[in-house]
Enzyme design. Sequence first.
Site, PDB file in Angstrom:
ATOM      1  N   THR A 165     -11.256   8.870 151.328  1.00  0.00           N
ATOM      2  CA  THR A 165     -10.937   9.690 150.153  1.00  0.00           C
ATOM      3  C   THR A 165     -11.839  10.915 150.072  1.00  0.00           C
ATOM      4  N   GLY A 212     -18.080   3.676 148.864  1.00  0.00           N
ATOM      5  CA  GLY A 212     -19.180   2.846 148.397  1.00  0.00           C
ATOM      6  C   GLY A 212     -20.319   2.853 149.408  1.00  0.00           C
ATOM      7  N   GLU A 270      -7.999   1.287 147.124  1.00  0.00           N
ATOM      8  CA  GLU A 270      -7.128   0.703 148.151  1.00  0.00           C
ATOM      9  C   GLU A 270      -5.671   1.043 147.909  1.00  0.00           C
TER      10      GLU A 270
HETATM   11  C1  LIG Z   1     -16.776  -7.405 149.532  1.00  0.00           C
HETATM   12  C2  LIG Z   1     -16.333  -6.925 148.175  1.00  0.00           C
HETATM   13  C3  LIG Z   1     -16.789  -7.892 147.201  1.00  0.00           C
HETATM   14  C4  LIG Z   1     -16.469  -7.898 145.967  1.00  0.00           C
HETATM   15  C5  LIG Z   1     -15.606  -6.952 145.234  1.00  0.00           C
HETATM   16  C6  LIG Z   1     -15.857  -7.271 143.808  1.00  0.00           C
HETATM   17  C7  LIG Z   1     -14.915  -7.311 142.898  1.00  0.00           C
HETATM   18  C8  LIG Z   1     -13.513  -6.964 143.161  1.00  0.00           C
HETATM   19  C9  LIG Z   1     -12.695  -8.141 142.902  1.00  0.00           C
HETATM   20  C10 LIG Z   1     -11.728  -8.484 143.714  1.00  0.00           C
HETATM   21  C11 LIG Z   1     -11.373  -7.678 144.931  1.00  0.00           C
HETATM   22  C12 LIG Z   1     -11.740  -8.481 146.127  1.00  0.00           C
HETATM   23  C13 LIG Z   1     -11.986  -7.933 147.270  1.00  0.00           C
HETATM   24  C14 LIG Z   1     -11.869  -6.447 147.420  1.00  0.00           C
HETATM   25  C15 LIG Z   1     -12.521  -5.957 148.636  1.00  0.00           C
HETATM   26  C16 LIG Z   1     -13.208  -4.860 148.576  1.00  0.00           C
HETATM   27  C17 LIG Z   1     -13.454  -4.143 147.322  1.00  0.00           C
HETATM   28  C18 LIG Z   1     -14.669  -3.339 147.483  1.00  0.00           C
HETATM   29  C19 LIG Z   1     -14.657  -2.012 147.418  1.00  0.00           C
HETATM   30  C20 LIG Z   1     -13.475  -1.131 147.159  1.00  0.00           C
HETATM   31  C21 LIG Z   1     -12.957  -0.484 148.446  1.00  0.00           C
HETATM   32  C22 LIG Z   1     -11.963   0.603 148.196  1.00  0.00           C
HETATM   33  C23 LIG Z   1     -11.808   1.483 149.411  1.00  0.00           C
HETATM   34  C24 LIG Z   1     -10.727   2.495 149.314  1.00  0.00           C
HETATM   35  O1  LIG Z   1     -10.200   2.789 148.283  1.00  0.00           O
HETATM   36  S1  LIG Z   1     -10.295   3.132 150.843  1.00  0.00           S
HETATM   37  C25 LIG Z   1      -9.108   4.371 150.477  1.00  0.00           C
HETATM   38  C26 LIG Z   1      -7.783   3.737 150.069  1.00  0.00           C
HETATM   39  N1  LIG Z   1      -6.783   4.753 150.025  1.00  0.00           N
HETATM   40  C27 LIG Z   1      -5.462   4.474 150.039  1.00  0.00           C
HETATM   41  O2  LIG Z   1      -5.033   3.343 150.011  1.00  0.00           O
HETATM   42  C28 LIG Z   1      -4.555   5.678 150.090  1.00  0.00           C
HETATM   43  C29 LIG Z   1      -3.155   5.332 149.653  1.00  0.00           C
HETATM   44  N2  LIG Z   1      -2.189   6.232 150.325  1.00  0.00           N
HETATM   45  C30 LIG Z   1      -1.422   5.763 151.386  1.00  0.00           C
HETATM   46  O3  LIG Z   1      -1.476   4.629 151.783  1.00  0.00           O
HETATM   47  C31 LIG Z   1      -0.464   6.743 152.042  1.00  0.00           C
HETATM   48  O4  LIG Z   1      -0.989   7.995 152.017  1.00  0.00           O
HETATM   49  C32 LIG Z   1       0.969   6.654 151.441  1.00  0.00           C
HETATM   50  C33 LIG Z   1       1.594   5.510 152.108  1.00  0.00           C
HETATM   51  C34 LIG Z   1       0.912   6.468 149.957  1.00  0.00           C
HETATM   52  C35 LIG Z   1       1.759   7.920 151.669  1.00  0.00           C
HETATM   53  O5  LIG Z   1       1.510   8.296 152.955  1.00  0.00           O
HETATM   54  P1  LIG Z   1       2.561   9.187 153.740  1.00  0.00           P
HETATM   55  O6  LIG Z   1       3.064  10.246 152.808  1.00  0.00           O
HETATM   56  O7  LIG Z   1       2.016   9.566 155.023  1.00  0.00           O
HETATM   57  O8  LIG Z   1       3.638   8.112 154.021  1.00  0.00           O
HETATM   58  P2  LIG Z   1       5.133   8.138 153.588  1.00  0.00           P
HETATM   59  O9  LIG Z   1       5.742   9.437 154.047  1.00  0.00           O
HETATM   60  O10 LIG Z   1       5.264   7.759 152.174  1.00  0.00           O
HETATM   61  O11 LIG Z   1       5.608   6.971 154.529  1.00  0.00           O
HETATM   62  C36 LIG Z   1       5.736   7.233 155.913  1.00  0.00           C
HETATM   63  C37 LIG Z   1       6.104   5.949 156.563  1.00  0.00           C
HETATM   64  O12 LIG Z   1       4.876   5.251 156.825  1.00  0.00           O
HETATM   65  C38 LIG Z   1       4.944   3.941 156.313  1.00  0.00           C
HETATM   66  N3  LIG Z   1       3.612   3.547 155.934  1.00  0.00           N
HETATM   67  C39 LIG Z   1       2.796   4.150 155.033  1.00  0.00           C
HETATM   68  N4  LIG Z   1       1.627   3.504 154.963  1.00  0.00           N
HETATM   69  C40 LIG Z   1       1.708   2.467 155.848  1.00  0.00           C
HETATM   70  C41 LIG Z   1       0.799   1.428 156.227  1.00  0.00           C
HETATM   71  N5  LIG Z   1      -0.403   1.300 155.658  1.00  0.00           N
HETATM   72  N6  LIG Z   1       1.206   0.540 157.166  1.00  0.00           N
HETATM   73  C42 LIG Z   1       2.430   0.655 157.702  1.00  0.00           C
HETATM   74  N7  LIG Z   1       3.369   1.613 157.403  1.00  0.00           N
HETATM   75  C43 LIG Z   1       2.969   2.504 156.471  1.00  0.00           C
HETATM   76  C44 LIG Z   1       5.883   4.060 155.136  1.00  0.00           C
HETATM   77  O13 LIG Z   1       6.421   2.789 154.819  1.00  0.00           O
HETATM   78  C45 LIG Z   1       6.922   5.011 155.687  1.00  0.00           C
HETATM   79  O14 LIG Z   1       7.764   4.308 156.535  1.00  0.00           O
HETATM   80  P3  LIG Z   1       9.324   4.742 156.591  1.00  0.00           P
HETATM   81  O15 LIG Z   1       9.861   3.878 157.703  1.00  0.00           O
HETATM   82  O16 LIG Z   1       9.328   6.214 156.892  1.00  0.00           O
HETATM   83  O17 LIG Z   1       9.870   4.420 155.237  1.00  0.00           O
HETATM   84  C1  LIG Z   2     -14.242   1.872 142.255  1.00  0.00           C
HETATM   85  C2  LIG Z   2     -13.663   2.699 143.374  1.00  0.00           C
HETATM   86  C3  LIG Z   2     -14.128   2.524 144.672  1.00  0.00           C
HETATM   87  C4  LIG Z   2     -13.622   3.298 145.702  1.00  0.00           C
HETATM   88  N1  LIG Z   2     -14.129   3.139 146.969  1.00  0.00           N
HETATM   89  C5  LIG Z   2     -13.647   3.922 147.963  1.00  0.00           C
HETATM   90  C6  LIG Z   2     -14.195   3.812 149.278  1.00  0.00           C
HETATM   91  O1  LIG Z   2     -15.097   3.016 149.500  1.00  0.00           O
HETATM   92  N2  LIG Z   2     -13.697   4.606 150.261  1.00  0.00           N
HETATM   93  C7  LIG Z   2     -12.676   5.512 150.028  1.00  0.00           C
HETATM   94  O2  LIG Z   2     -12.266   6.202 150.957  1.00  0.00           O
HETATM   95  N3  LIG Z   2     -12.125   5.637 148.778  1.00  0.00           N
HETATM   96  C8  LIG Z   2     -12.601   4.868 147.768  1.00  0.00           C
HETATM   97  N4  LIG Z   2     -12.062   4.983 146.507  1.00  0.00           N
HETATM   98  C9  LIG Z   2     -11.059   6.035 146.248  1.00  0.00           C
HETATM   99  C10 LIG Z   2      -9.683   5.464 146.040  1.00  0.00           C
HETATM  100  O3  LIG Z   2      -9.155   4.994 147.245  1.00  0.00           O
HETATM  101  C11 LIG Z   2      -8.811   6.578 145.424  1.00  0.00           C
HETATM  102  O4  LIG Z   2      -9.300   6.823 144.133  1.00  0.00           O
HETATM  103  C12 LIG Z   2      -7.345   6.149 145.365  1.00  0.00           C
HETATM  104  O5  LIG Z   2      -6.800   6.139 146.664  1.00  0.00           O
HETATM  105  C13 LIG Z   2      -6.508   7.099 144.475  1.00  0.00           C
HETATM  106  O6  LIG Z   2      -6.617   8.433 144.915  1.00  0.00           O
HETATM  107  P1  LIG Z   2      -7.112   9.559 143.869  1.00  0.00           P
HETATM  108  O7  LIG Z   2      -8.291   9.051 143.175  1.00  0.00           O
HETATM  109  O8  LIG Z   2      -7.193  10.837 144.618  1.00  0.00           O
HETATM  110  O9  LIG Z   2      -5.932   9.645 142.795  1.00  0.00           O
HETATM  111  P2  LIG Z   2      -4.589  10.523 142.973  1.00  0.00           P
HETATM  112  O10 LIG Z   2      -3.936  10.206 144.268  1.00  0.00           O
HETATM  113  O11 LIG Z   2      -4.901  11.950 142.647  1.00  0.00           O
HETATM  114  O12 LIG Z   2      -3.686   9.869 141.814  1.00  0.00           O
HETATM  115  C14 LIG Z   2      -3.784  10.357 140.488  1.00  0.00           C
HETATM  116  C15 LIG Z   2      -2.463  10.079 139.791  1.00  0.00           C
HETATM  117  O13 LIG Z   2      -1.406  10.750 140.515  1.00  0.00           O
HETATM  118  C16 LIG Z   2      -0.359   9.834 140.785  1.00  0.00           C
HETATM  119  N5  LIG Z   2       0.263  10.099 142.081  1.00  0.00           N
HETATM  120  C17 LIG Z   2      -0.356  10.527 143.213  1.00  0.00           C
HETATM  121  N6  LIG Z   2       0.527  10.606 144.230  1.00  0.00           N
HETATM  122  C18 LIG Z   2       1.725  10.197 143.737  1.00  0.00           C
HETATM  123  C19 LIG Z   2       3.027  10.037 144.301  1.00  0.00           C
HETATM  124  N7  LIG Z   2       3.286  10.292 145.582  1.00  0.00           N
HETATM  125  N8  LIG Z   2       4.018   9.584 143.490  1.00  0.00           N
HETATM  126  C20 LIG Z   2       3.765   9.299 142.193  1.00  0.00           C
HETATM  127  N9  LIG Z   2       2.561   9.435 141.586  1.00  0.00           N
HETATM  128  C21 LIG Z   2       1.561   9.877 142.363  1.00  0.00           C
HETATM  129  C22 LIG Z   2      -1.032   8.474 140.843  1.00  0.00           C
HETATM  130  O14 LIG Z   2      -0.077   7.445 140.532  1.00  0.00           O
HETATM  131  C23 LIG Z   2      -2.097   8.591 139.772  1.00  0.00           C
HETATM  132  O15 LIG Z   2      -1.527   8.275 138.511  1.00  0.00           O
HETATM  133  C24 LIG Z   2     -12.584   4.230 145.439  1.00  0.00           C
HETATM  134  C25 LIG Z   2     -12.084   4.393 144.135  1.00  0.00           C
HETATM  135  C26 LIG Z   2     -12.622   3.632 143.109  1.00  0.00           C
HETATM  136  C27 LIG Z   2     -12.084   3.808 141.707  1.00  0.00           C
END
Ligand SMILES: CC/C=C\C/C=C\C/C=C\C/C=C\C/C=C\C/C=C\CCCCC(=O)SCCNC(=O)CCNC(=O)[C@H](O)C(C)(C)COP(=O)(O)OP(=O)(O)OC[C@H]1O[C@@H](n2cnc3c(N)ncnc32)[C@H](O)[C@@H]1OP(=O)(O)O
Ligand SMILES: Cc1cc2nc3c(=O)[nH]c(=O)nc-3n(C[C@H](O)[C@H](O)[C@H](O)COP(=O)(O)OP(=O)(O)OC[C@H]3O[C@@H](n4cnc5c(N)ncnc54)[C@H](O)[C@@H]3O)c2cc1C
Length: 615
Positions: free
Chosen positions: A151, A190, A433
């Site tokens: 991110t 993180g 996620e």
């Molecule tokens: C150890 C931890 C301990 C404790 C935690 C404590 C408390 C929590 C309690 C419970 C939780 C327990 C455990 C949690 C573990 C860890 C928690 C700890 C920390 C937090 C970590 C957080 C880290 C992050 O946030 S990392 C960043 C995450 N970011 C995202 O997820 C971004 C989301 N966006 C996307 O995935 C993509 O950009 C999109 C899919 C939304 C759009 O992408 P794009 O536009 O390129 O795709 P499309 O055009 O829509 O689709 C194209 C085609 O691709 C297919 N597709 C998309 N994604 C995937 C995929 N992942 N796999 C396979 N295929 C995929 C899609 O279906 C389309 O296919 P089609 O055939 O064309 O339809």
């Molecule tokens: C506690 C915490 C821990 C995190 N840890 C990590 C980490 O370790 N590593 C890491 O890489 N990231 C991490 N993140 C970031 C996290 O993955 C992003 O915040 C998340 O993917 C959402 O992206 P954004 O914050 O840019 O929100 P945005 O994508 O800007 O979304 C904002 C609003 O826009 C809407 N929106 C966006 N796109 C669309 C769409 N296509 N259609 C409809 N609505 C849409 C969403 O629904 C939402 O309401 C963490 C976030 C938090 C809160």
Amino acid sequence: MSAKVNDDLLTERRKCEFNVEELTNYLDGGAQATQNRRKLEDKVLSTKGLFDEVPEEYLSHKEKYENAVRKAVVYYKAMKEAEDPNQTEQERANATYRSLLHAAVFKDNSPFSLHLAMFIPAILGQADEEQKKYWMKRASKMEIIGTYAQTELGHGTFIRGLETTATYDPKTEEFVLHSPTLTAYKWWPGSLAHTANYCVVMAHLYINGKSCGIQPFIVQFRDEETHQPLPGIKLGEIGAKLGFNTVNNGFLGFDQHRIPRNRMLMKNAQVLKDGTFKRSPNSKLTYGTMVYVRVVIVNGMANQLARAVTIAVRYSAVRRQSELKPDAGEPQILDYVTQQHKLFIGIASSHAFTLTAKWLTRMYQKVTADLEKGNLDELPELHAIACCLKAVTTTDTSVLVERSRTSCGGHGYMLSSNLPQIYGLVTAACTYEGENTVLMLQTARSLVKALEQAQSGKRLSPTMSYLSEKVSSRLKWDNSIDGIVKGFRRVAYGKVESAMRSMRKYVRSGLGPEDAWNMSSVQLVAASEYTSISEADIRQLQDTYEDLLGKIRPNAVGLVDAFDFRDQILNSTLGAYDGRVYERLMEEALKSPLNAEPVNQSFHKYLKPFMQGKL
Ligand SMILES: CC/C=C\C/C=C\C/C=C\C/C=C\C/C=C\C/C=C\CCCCC(=O)SCCNC(=O)CCNC(=O)[C@H](O)C(C)(C)COP(=O)(O)OP(=O)(O)OC[C@H]1O[C@@H](n2cnc3c(N)ncnc32)[C@H](O)[C@@H]1OP(=O)(O)O
Ligand SMILES: Cc1cc2nc3c(=O)[nH]c(=O)nc-3n(C[C@H](O)[C@H](O)[C@H](O)COP(=O)(O)OP(=O)(O)OC[C@H]3O[C@@H](n4cnc5c(N)ncnc54)[C@H](O)[C@@H]3O)c2cc1C
């Protein structure tokens, strides 16, 4: 001598109609697994230096972080030492699968979370064999601490819009990482701010000016000896948050930072020395780490929800309030049907999420094994299901944890109840996620494609098969489990069909497919997340439901006791096994630094002169 258990809790435990230990064993996966989990918890929680002399609520932001690092080091060593060498990997996984051991030590999550939750999984899923061997040795021994940096300040959801560039220089066989704008700064990872020294960076790869998509790179950003940021690296912490305040979420900017070619994780796509790019069989394999964590989150939600309802149900058995009948004394608030309605769904949902997590984990393991053999057929379905279940379980858990908090009245608002912190942990998962709406729309994308395939006579996968059931709209269902499931499948079908009909209507009106999708997106999210059933059956189901609440009531405390969370893991004045709620609330209140003296210095400095008109 252990403290006297609250009489009401004693009565509740005598009333319970089933064997609590049996349910605990079932949840753990057998009596041996329960024994292993308890043994691990006993060992680790007997370690000195794991707990806070002063409740961390009374520490500064900086002290909280420093204290958390202190505990993380002790905790990690204790976990390593507690590992039973005779246990299989599976037995070890089972012992930790349901344990919330880390929650006993970190109320607001650990600064090592990302190392374990994403850095290691990213190496396992994205590195080639040689890279995996080298980096896993260092990461698993904690010689290095990593995070997952995807991110950016300007982009989280839209991965294809990430601005961090990785430009290949064939002359030096290096990648040049660069943040061209402020919005390109990595923001949120993180442990990034002050804890980790390596990260997996997701960056836009360019070779000879040509885009090669988003690729994963393992990047060192702090010196291993001095921990100083390396040249060309800008680092910092993003500031205080609703929760996760000891996770050390940070920002990172690159200024033409060079890394060797072998730092691109090359399991799926490769860059040869001369700059030849070998494409991945599927560009979305790069997103594999996120799919894995979404699967893990479903189980995490089950455990966190179980913790919250344990606290709220035990408190509701101890708390007596108001008057249900004249001259009958104050009843336990658990006798109010509204209180049962608020809490028992949480107990049931936790069990449902546990079973769902087990099913999803099995699906993930099967698809991952297929991917290793080059079979990508079921990856789209795994992605769609993982998106939906991560979104639904995190949304529901956030609602149910908040409901557990508010069901405890004012004492639920105390940080010493731990319910606010649990809410902070789980509600974050609605965003990280993959933000839930975005993930639900991913699932909707698959549902619409599946319905189109069903309408053209194609066979569907098992999870989508309800879209090809030719059920009449006059389907009558009874209130048996089978009948209710049939009803839900019918309505779920109707939701997808209605969303699709809406999109087709917009296209016929002249809108392009993207605008038609956007206009129908509220219906599309509904088609993915919930179903509702017709009016006539609501009344009958409502009676069944209220009857069920009465049946659960005598077993409510037994049901939460069966989650088997020890007091250190609940970390709550309201949820302890002995039910000594009022004594614990007072004990914790007296730990407030403000109670160290009867008159605070602000009286003499400000209040007194103010009240005497001298300020
Ligand atoms: C150890 C931890 C301990 C404790 C935690 C404590 C408390 C929590 C309690 C419970 C939780 C327990 C455990 C949690 C573990 C860890 C928690 C700890 C920390 C937090 C970590 C957080 C880290 C992050 O946030 S990392 C960043 C995450 N970011 C995202 O997820 C971004 C989301 N966006 C996307 O995935 C993509 O950009 C999109 C899919 C939304 C759009 O992408 P794009 O536009 O390129 O795709 P499309 O055009 O829509 O689709 C194209 C085609 O691709 C297919 N597709 C998309 N994604 C995937 C995929 N992942 N796999 C396979 N295929 C995929 C899609 O279906 C389309 O296919 P089609 O055939 O064309 O339809
Ligand atoms: C506690 C915490 C821990 C995190 N840890 C990590 C980490 O370790 N590593 C890491 O890489 N990231 C991490 N993140 C970031 C996290 O993955 C992003 O915040 C998340 O993917 C959402 O992206 P954004 O914050 O840019 O929100 P945005 O994508 O800007 O979304 C904002 C609003 O826009 C809407 N929106 C966006 N796109 C669309 C769409 N296509 N259609 C409809 N609505 C849409 C969403 O629904 C939402 O309401 C963490 C976030 C938090 C809160």
